[in-house]
Design a protein around this motif. Structure first.
Motif, PDB file in Angstrom:
ATOM      1  N   CYS A 164      16.002 -14.809  30.390  1.00  0.00           N
ATOM      2  CA  CYS A 164      15.793 -14.041  31.630  1.00  0.00           C
ATOM      3  C   CYS A 164      14.351 -13.609  31.820  1.00  0.00           C
ATOM      4  CB  CYS A 164      16.735 -12.835  31.674  1.00  0.00           C
ATOM      5  SG  CYS A 164      16.426 -11.563  30.427  1.00  0.00           S
ATOM      6  N   HIS A 216      18.008  -7.049  30.499  1.00  0.00           N
ATOM      7  CA  HIS A 216      18.054  -8.160  31.451  1.00  0.00           C
ATOM      8  C   HIS A 216      17.097  -7.884  32.606  1.00  0.00           C
ATOM      9  CE1 HIS A 216      19.879 -11.793  33.019  1.00  0.00           C
ATOM     10  NE2 HIS A 216      20.096 -11.221  34.185  1.00  0.00           N
ATOM     11  N   HIS A 228      18.351 -15.076  38.668  1.00  0.00           N
ATOM     12  CA  HIS A 228      18.160 -14.626  37.288  1.00  0.00           C
ATOM     13  C   HIS A 228      18.765 -15.655  36.338  1.00  0.00           C
ATOM     14  CE1 HIS A 228      22.431 -12.982  36.704  1.00  0.00           C
ATOM     15  NE2 HIS A 228      22.431 -13.499  37.915  1.00  0.00           N
ATOM     16  N   SER A 230      21.269 -16.276  33.533  1.00  0.00           N
ATOM     17  CA  SER A 230      22.460 -15.791  32.840  1.00  0.00           C
ATOM     18  C   SER A 230      23.444 -16.950  32.738  1.00  0.00           C
ATOM     19  CB  SER A 230      23.089 -14.613  33.592  1.00  0.00           C
ATOM     20  OG  SER A 230      24.251 -14.142  32.933  1.00  0.00           O
ATOM     21  N   HIS A 253      26.018  -7.093  35.232  1.00  0.00           N
ATOM     22  CA  HIS A 253      24.868  -6.374  34.678  1.00  0.00           C
ATOM     23  C   HIS A 253      24.700  -5.057  35.434  1.00  0.00           C
ATOM     24  CE1 HIS A 253      24.112 -10.625  33.682  1.00  0.00           C
ATOM     25  NE2 HIS A 253      23.429 -10.166  32.636  1.00  0.00           N
TER      26      HIS A 253
END
Length: 262
Positions: A164, A216, A228, A230, A253
């Motif tokens: 990330c 994150h 992002h 993930s 998140h």
């Protein structure tokens, strides 16, 4: 470990496509980051097989295989540190070496040393697309799309595997802005915003765990979306609670803070 020694005023540059930066001097050790072609660094400690280095760009430290870099002089290190970064701007390109041998290099590889004959002893040449200088903030999102669907890789910094904070750092780097390496470090940069409604495309959103530690980071897009890394580099919804995954119909998140870096 035998035959280890402290070193002073030793410097190096990565002359391979991508090399792992490890937590400990072992092939079995965790990869904490990567060193891309053309990145230069200080050599803090050298063993027979392993060298502990500090990258010039972000001061990140770790161990690399001593066979996987080229030593350079202090004067060349200092000169290269002053040069404007010139980066490969395509997903993958090639450096041409002696006898027309090819070295593949990833997006974001550094090309600034190619004009320095003292460092470029192999007479490497590059004919691909380059990027340098500071770009408009609006370009951040365009650059981030180059990494879309890149698989998640702890310590990764390329479209073939990225984490990330490696994703946010490289997107910003390609636009002429410097971010630190880890999400918790990046969270110390910039100006905090009070509300998500104040954010603009290109701002960074940080997320924490139950202990309150930043774990994150992603890049804010228009209309309450975020890009992002993930599982892969993906686009999800974001609201005042955090990242919402429409596929699983739940938040993944927890939002801590949004920072304006540029």
């Amino acid at each position: 470990m035998k035959e280890s020694k402290k070193v002073e005023l030793m410097f190096g540059i990565c002359n391979l496509a991508i090399i792992p930066l490890r937590f400990e001097p072992s092939d079995k050790s965790e990869i904490v980051s990567q060193v891309l072609f053309g990145e230069h660094f200080k050599i803090l400690e050298k063993h027979k097989q392993w060298s502990r280095i500090k990258l010039q760009y972000d001061d990140y430290e770790g161990w690399v295989d001593s066979k996987q870099y080229q030593e350079i002089s202090e004067s060349n290190y200092e000169q290269l540190s002053k040069e404007t970064l010139i980066l490969n701007s395509d997903l993958i390109e090639y450096i041409t070496g002696p006898s027309n041998t090819l070295i593949p290099i990833p997006l974001g590889a550094s090309l600034s040393f190619l004009n320095n004959s003292e460092i470029n002893t192999q007479n490497y040449e590059f004919e691909g697309t380059k990027v340098n200088g500071i770009k408009d903030k609006k370009n951040i999102i365009n650059t981030s799309y180059l990494y879309l669907n890149a698989p998640y890789l702890w310590g990764g910094k390329t479209p073939f595997g990225i984490d990330c904070s490696g994703f946010t750092q490289m997107v910003y780097k390609l636009n002429g802005y410097k971010l630190l390496r880890d999400a918790s470090q990046q969270a110390t940069q910039g100006e905090a915003l009070s509300f998500i409604e104040e954010s603009e495309p290109g701002d960074l959103a940080f997320f924490d765990n139950e202990e309150g530690n930043i774990i994150h980071v992603g890049i804010i897009m228009e209309n309450n979306y975020i890009i992002h890394a993930s599982g892969k580099v993906r686009i999800d919804r974001i609201d005042h609670l955090g990242i919402f995954n429409a596929e699983t119909n739940k938040h993944t998140h927890k939002l801590r803070v949004i920072k304006k870096i540029i």
